[in-house]
Motif scaffolding. Structure first.
Motif, PDB file in Angstrom:
ATOM      1  N   ASP A 114       0.823  -1.212   0.000  1.00  0.00           N
ATOM      2  CA  ASP A 114       0.000   0.000   0.000  1.00  0.00           C
ATOM      3  C   ASP A 114       0.859   1.264   0.000  1.00  0.00           C
ATOM      4  OD1 ASP A 114      -2.071  -1.760   0.125  1.00  0.00           O
ATOM      5  OD2 ASP A 114      -2.739  -1.212   2.145  1.00  0.00           O
ATOM      6  N   ALA A 115       1.946   1.237   0.777  1.00  0.00           N
ATOM      7  CA  ALA A 115       2.798   2.419   0.889  1.00  0.00           C
ATOM      8  C   ALA A 115       3.451   2.757  -0.449  1.00  0.00           C
ATOM      9  CB  ALA A 115       3.862   2.198   1.962  1.00  0.00           C
ATOM     10  N   ALA A 116       3.813   1.720  -1.208  1.00  0.00           N
ATOM     11  CA  ALA A 116       4.445   1.966  -2.505  1.00  0.00           C
ATOM     12  C   ALA A 116       3.473   2.652  -3.466  1.00  0.00           C
ATOM     13  CB  ALA A 116       4.946   0.653  -3.097  1.00  0.00           C
ATOM     14  N   PHE A 117       2.212   2.258  -3.427  1.00  0.00           N
ATOM     15  CA  PHE A 117       1.232   2.900  -4.309  1.00  0.00           C
ATOM     16  C   PHE A 117       0.905   4.308  -3.838  1.00  0.00           C
ATOM     17  CE2 PHE A 117       0.877  -1.267  -6.065  1.00  0.00           C
ATOM     18  CZ  PHE A 117       0.416  -1.081  -7.353  1.00  0.00           C
ATOM     19  N   ALA A 118       0.988   4.525  -2.533  1.00  0.00           N
ATOM     20  CA  ALA A 118       0.831   5.899  -2.035  1.00  0.00           C
ATOM     21  C   ALA A 118       1.985   6.765  -2.546  1.00  0.00           C
ATOM     22  CB  ALA A 118       0.785   5.904  -0.509  1.00  0.00           C
ATOM     23  N   GLU A 119       3.196   6.176  -2.558  1.00  0.00           N
ATOM     24  CA  GLU A 119       4.357   6.900  -3.090  1.00  0.00           C
ATOM     25  C   GLU A 119       4.204   7.145  -4.591  1.00  0.00           C
ATOM     26  OE1 GLU A 119       9.207   6.423  -3.682  1.00  0.00           O
ATOM     27  OE2 GLU A 119       8.115   4.980  -2.422  1.00  0.00           O
ATOM     28  N   LEU A 120       3.656   6.160  -5.310  1.00  0.00           N
ATOM     29  CA  LEU A 120       3.415   6.336  -6.736  1.00  0.00           C
ATOM     30  C   LEU A 120       2.444   7.497  -6.981  1.00  0.00           C
ATOM     31  CD1 LEU A 120       3.639   5.437  -9.709  1.00  0.00           C
ATOM     32  CD2 LEU A 120       1.815   3.774  -9.257  1.00  0.00           C
ATOM     33  N   ALA A 121       1.396   7.558  -6.172  1.00  0.00           N
ATOM     34  CA  ALA A 121       0.432   8.646  -6.312  1.00  0.00           C
ATOM     35  C   ALA A 121       1.086   9.998  -6.050  1.00  0.00           C
ATOM     36  CB  ALA A 121      -0.744   8.434  -5.363  1.00  0.00           C
ATOM     37  N   GLU A 122       1.953  10.054  -5.042  1.00  0.00           N
ATOM     38  CA  GLU A 122       2.649  11.293  -4.730  1.00  0.00           C
ATOM     39  C   GLU A 122       3.620  11.670  -5.849  1.00  0.00           C
ATOM     40  OE1 GLU A 122       3.855  14.730  -2.888  1.00  0.00           O
ATOM     41  OE2 GLU A 122       2.108  13.455  -2.514  1.00  0.00           O
ATOM     42  N   THR A 123       4.314  10.669  -6.396  1.00  0.00           N
ATOM     43  CA  THR A 123       5.240  10.923  -7.508  1.00  0.00           C
ATOM     44  C   THR A 123       4.508  11.503  -8.711  1.00  0.00           C
ATOM     45  OG1 THR A 123       6.713   9.126  -6.791  1.00  0.00           O
ATOM     46  CG2 THR A 123       6.884   9.832  -9.091  1.00  0.00           C
ATOM     47  N   LEU A 124       3.368  10.929  -9.049  1.00  0.00           N
ATOM     48  CA  LEU A 124       2.603  11.430 -10.189  1.00  0.00           C
ATOM     49  C   LEU A 124       2.058  12.829  -9.914  1.00  0.00           C
ATOM     50  CD1 LEU A 124       0.710   8.180 -11.264  1.00  0.00           C
ATOM     51  CD2 LEU A 124       2.552   9.340 -12.491  1.00  0.00           C
ATOM     52  N   HIS A 125       1.650  13.088  -8.659  1.00  0.00           N
ATOM     53  CA  HIS A 125       1.178  14.429  -8.314  1.00  0.00           C
ATOM     54  C   HIS A 125       2.289  15.464  -8.495  1.00  0.00           C
ATOM     55  CE1 HIS A 125      -1.090  17.570  -6.333  1.00  0.00           C
ATOM     56  NE2 HIS A 125      -0.080  17.784  -5.506  1.00  0.00           N
ATOM     57  N   LYS A 126       3.500  15.108  -8.071  1.00  0.00           N
ATOM     58  CA  LYS A 126       4.627  16.024  -8.247  1.00  0.00           C
ATOM     59  C   LYS A 126       4.928  16.252  -9.732  1.00  0.00           C
ATOM     60  CE  LYS A 126       7.039  15.037  -3.887  1.00  0.00           C
ATOM     61  NZ  LYS A 126       8.264  14.462  -3.276  1.00  0.00           N
ATOM     62  N   LEU A 127       4.842  15.175 -10.533  1.00  0.00           N
ATOM     63  CA  LEU A 127       5.079  15.323 -11.975  1.00  0.00           C
ATOM     64  C   LEU A 127       4.015  16.216 -12.619  1.00  0.00           C
ATOM     65  CD1 LEU A 127       6.128  11.665 -12.861  1.00  0.00           C
ATOM     66  CD2 LEU A 127       7.576  13.692 -13.062  1.00  0.00           C
ATOM     67  N   ASP A 128       2.791  16.107 -12.129  1.00  0.00           N
ATOM     68  CA  ASP A 128       1.738  16.994 -12.638  1.00  0.00           C
ATOM     69  C   ASP A 128       2.119  18.458 -12.417  1.00  0.00           C
ATOM     70  OD1 ASP A 128       0.220  14.818 -13.372  1.00  0.00           O
ATOM     71  OD2 ASP A 128      -1.035  14.832 -11.567  1.00  0.00           O
ATOM     72  N   GLN A 129       2.728  18.728 -11.250  1.00  0.00           N
ATOM     73  CA  GLN A 129       3.103  20.100 -10.925  1.00  0.00           C
ATOM     74  C   GLN A 129       4.394  20.528 -11.622  1.00  0.00           C
ATOM     75  OE1 GLN A 129       0.895  21.842  -9.089  1.00  0.00           O
ATOM     76  NE2 GLN A 129      -0.318  19.953  -9.076  1.00  0.00           N
ATOM     77  N   GLU A 130       5.400  19.635 -11.601  1.00  0.00           N
ATOM     78  CA  GLU A 130       6.734  20.003 -12.088  1.00  0.00           C
ATOM     79  C   GLU A 130       6.872  19.874 -13.612  1.00  0.00           C
ATOM     80  OE1 GLU A 130       9.331  17.429  -9.987  1.00  0.00           O
ATOM     81  OE2 GLU A 130       8.787  18.206  -8.000  1.00  0.00           O
ATOM     82  N   ARG A 131       6.242  18.851 -14.187  1.00  0.00           N
ATOM     83  CA  ARG A 131       6.397  18.577 -15.618  1.00  0.00           C
ATOM     84  C   ARG A 131       5.174  18.981 -16.431  1.00  0.00           C
ATOM     85  NH1 ARG A 131      10.958  17.406 -18.042  1.00  0.00           N
ATOM     86  NH2 ARG A 131       9.993  15.830 -19.373  1.00  0.00           N
ATOM     87  N   GLY A 132       4.096  19.322 -15.737  1.00  0.00           N
ATOM     88  CA  GLY A 132       2.885  19.714 -16.441  1.00  0.00           C
ATOM     89  C   GLY A 132       2.170  18.557 -17.103  1.00  0.00           C
ATOM     90  N   THR A 133       2.206  17.368 -16.450  1.00  0.00           N
ATOM     91  CA  THR A 133       1.548  16.202 -17.041  1.00  0.00           C
ATOM     92  C   THR A 133       0.023  16.258 -16.900  1.00  0.00           C
ATOM     93  OG1 THR A 133       2.123  15.018 -14.999  1.00  0.00           O
ATOM     94  CG2 THR A 133       3.502  14.636 -16.904  1.00  0.00           C
ATOM     95  N   GLY A 134      -0.469  17.211 -16.154  1.00  0.00           N
ATOM     96  CA  GLY A 134      -1.888  17.544 -16.204  1.00  0.00           C
ATOM     97  C   GLY A 134      -2.841  16.541 -15.598  1.00  0.00           C
ATOM     98  N   GLY A 135      -2.343  15.607 -14.784  1.00  0.00           N
ATOM     99  CA  GLY A 135      -3.225  14.619 -14.181  1.00  0.00           C
ATOM    100  C   GLY A 135      -3.650  13.505 -15.123  1.00  0.00           C
ATOM    101  N   ASN A 136      -3.011  13.430 -16.306  1.00  0.00           N
ATOM    102  CA  ASN A 136      -3.325  12.385 -17.290  1.00  0.00           C
ATOM    103  C   ASN A 136      -2.327  11.244 -17.152  1.00  0.00           C
ATOM    104  OD1 ASN A 136      -5.410  13.988 -18.466  1.00  0.00           O
ATOM    105  ND2 ASN A 136      -3.833  15.147 -19.563  1.00  0.00           N
ATOM    106  N   HIS A 137      -2.821  10.045 -16.811  1.00  0.00           N
ATOM    107  CA  HIS A 137      -1.924   8.936 -16.486  1.00  0.00           C
ATOM    108  C   HIS A 137      -2.356   7.657 -17.196  1.00  0.00           C
ATOM    109  CE1 HIS A 137      -1.912  11.352 -12.508  1.00  0.00           C
ATOM    110  NE2 HIS A 137      -0.954  11.821 -13.312  1.00  0.00           N
ATOM    111  N   ALA A 138      -1.382   6.985 -17.824  1.00  0.00           N
ATOM    112  CA  ALA A 138      -1.620   5.677 -18.440  1.00  0.00           C
ATOM    113  C   ALA A 138      -0.818   4.637 -17.661  1.00  0.00           C
ATOM    114  CB  ALA A 138      -1.201   5.676 -19.900  1.00  0.00           C
ATOM    115  N   PHE A 139      -1.456   3.534 -17.297  1.00  0.00           N
ATOM    116  CA  PHE A 139      -0.822   2.484 -16.502  1.00  0.00           C
ATOM    117  C   PHE A 139      -0.683   1.232 -17.370  1.00  0.00           C
ATOM    118  CE2 PHE A 139      -3.209   5.270 -13.684  1.00  0.00           C
ATOM    119  CZ  PHE A 139      -2.217   5.665 -12.797  1.00  0.00           C
ATOM    120  N   TYR A 140       0.553   0.858 -17.665  1.00  0.00           N
ATOM    121  CA  TYR A 140       0.829  -0.290 -18.528  1.00  0.00           C
ATOM    122  C   TYR A 140       1.115  -1.504 -17.654  1.00  0.00           C
ATOM    123  CZ  TYR A 140       2.204  -2.559 -22.890  1.00  0.00           C
ATOM    124  OH  TYR A 140       2.253  -3.371 -23.998  1.00  0.00           O
TER     125      TYR A 140
END
Length: 513
Positions: A114-140
């Motif tokens: 569970d903690a790893a997926f919480a970290e994944l969510a935080e990582t993607l949130h930071k990328l949304d802010q820093e890289r402008g990924t806009g909250g759009n996520h594809a999971f392969y």
């Protein structure tokens, strides 16, 4: 017209209807589960770089790896760099790599963490802010099917599966899509609890190949073929996927799966659907899917199955000047394994267009050469003006779509042999992608990954297609399971004796590509 009444000039480069222009993905991040696997290294990471190199990814694109390895962002970046250097299709350019590397991240953890997926969510949130990924996520999900439920559950629990009003969240699933009809339905239900069907992308990499998509262009952009694309003129259709490699080192995946589940259920039945479908109203995803579903709904196994199907298991032999071992001697396979490495089936499509035309599908390992092709074989002409000596060397006309490795189309027809006598012999007219176009074809995963990021689902089977394919195949799998061991065939040959007899009963024979 403008408000002043004068005509306005419209820049054609801005016309969204111009299909010649490449479509560039919008702001987004791609997360790969199973990033340490062979598929990720050889196909997915190089495809991401090739898309970036072609200018088809946004400047702020992000790539996130998820695995149990004790890597940081830099170590994972080195893994991606090596994969790109070794396997990318397009030339390596340092400036492209540096731009891509800025968005590479890694999250360590297991699927039940569970903690790893919480970290994944935080990582993607930071990328949304820093890289402008806009909250759009594809999971392969490049993981075994038994891991789908836990990964999808974690994505739901961590809030990553839920898209906001102006964002999207998509999941990409690799085959196999189940083991039979029941397991496919269960898998679809599990994924469907977390993602809506329009957010689920089932990868069949064959549908990303240029030559597969060219079936649609060949059929529907040319008046030449449509009048004869039916039971009045077509004798039968052969769809072949042959490989010359064995299964050494792949026992963990292949044993218990077999050739029919691995190839016929997905690749070959999709090729059949493209070949036999009616012309869609448009190339909109819903219209393409509707026509494929109609074909698969009308497709059934020819009977009796003892005469219309064949399966085999390769034994030792010579291939490419090298002595090779049989499947039962391959590492990881039990001495009593009943896994088939060759499968052939006869199908009938119960529509007015195809009534009475058999579709022969075959696939196998350790066959004569590597080739995938669709051969539409036409009925013989009534040779009324010719006596039998004039046409002794003449076969049946055929249109052959070569999917791989020599992508192109071949037409076989009769032509007079030069000389004073009237003698007719088969000749070939050939179209080759490599010679006709100066631009090399993108890899299948390039096209499919870009379509995922664009939300373009045309080349991805929906749940109904998957379940129909299993409904077609399940009876023959049950029939074979009751038969015991597969028939042996020698490595380097073209399959089993029963497969040859399957066609000879009706006066036909398999092509030798």
């Amino acid at each position: 017209m403008s408000e002043s009444g004068t005509a306005e000039w419209v820049n054609p480069l801005r016309d969204s209807r111009d299909r010649r222009l490449p479509r560039i993905a919008g702001p987004c991040a791609l997360v790969i589960f199973g990033v340490t696997g062979d598929l990720a290294r050889r196909k997915l990471m190089p495809a991401v770089y090739d898309l970036a190199n072609r200018g088809l990814l946004p400047p702020g694109f992000a790539l996130v790896g998820f695995a149990r390895r004790e890597w940081g962002d830099a170590e994972f970046g080195e893994v991606v760099h090596d994969a790109v250097r070794n396997h990318s299709r397009t030339p390596f350019r340092e400036e492209v790599w540096q731009r891509l590397a800025e968005g590479i991240r890694f999250v360590q953890g297991s699927f039940d963490d569970d903690a790893a997926f919480a970290e994944l969510a935080e990582t993607l949130h930071k990328l949304d802010q820093e890289r402008g990924t806009g909250g759009n996520h594809a999971f392969y999900l490049s993981v075994p099917p038994d891991a789908f439920p836990v990964v999808c559950g974690q994505l739901a629990r961590s809030g990553l599966a839920a898209a906001q009003d102006d964002t999207w969240s998509r999941v990409v699933i690799e085959k196999p899509f189940g083991h039979d009809l029941q397991s496919a339905r269960e898998l679809n239900a599990v994924v469907g609890e977390v993602f809506s069907e329009d957010s689920v992308f089932r990868i069949d990499h064959y549908l990303g190949k240029e030559t597969v998509q060219n079936i649609l262009a060949l059929r529907f952009a040319n008046q030449l073929f449509d009048p004869i694309w039916n039971a009045h003129y077509v004798d039968h259709v052969q769809i072949t996927m042959a490989e010359d490699i064995g299964l050494g080192g792949r026992a963990g995946y292949y044993d218990g799966i077999g050739a029919a589940r691995d190839v016929i259920q997905n690749h070959l039945l999709q090729l059949l659907a493209f070949t036999a479908m009616e012309e869609p109203i448009s190339f909109a995803p819903s219209e393409l899917r509707a026509e494929k579903i109609k074909v698969l709904s009308a497709t059934r196994l020819a009977e009796p199955l003892d005469e219309t199907t064949a399966r085999g298991q390769y034994t030792g032999g010579w291939q490419g000047g090298e002595r090779v071992v049989g499947l039962l001697e391959e590492k990881g396979f039990a001495a009593d394994s009943t896994t088939e490495t060759y499968a052939a089936i006869t199908l009938e499509v119960d529509t007015r267009r195809w009534a009475g035309v058999p579709f022969y599908l075959r696939t196998g390992k350790r066959l004569g050469r590597r080739v995938t092709e669709i051969a539409v074989v036409f009925k013989r002409a009534p040779h009324l003006p010719f006596d039998t000596t004039m046409t002794t060397d003449l076969g049946q006309n055929a249109l052959v779509i070569r999917v791989q490795p020599d992508e192109g189309v071949t037409m076989r027809f009769g032509s007079k042999v030069p000389g004073s006598e009237m003698e007719v012999r088969d000749v070939n007219m050939d179209f080759s992608y490599g010679q006709a176009f100066t631009v090399s074809s993108p890899e299948a995963y390039e096209r499919l990954l870009l379509d995922v990021l664009l939300g373009e689902p045309s080349l991805f089977p929906v749940d109904e297609e998957v379940e129909l394919s299993w409904k077609i195949l399940d009876p023959v799998l049950e029939h074979w399971a009751a038969k015991g061991r597969p028939e042996p065939y020698e490595a380097g040959s073209w399959g089993t004796a029963s497969s040859e007899e399957m066609l000879r009963r009706s006066g036909r024979e398999w092509r030798r590509p």
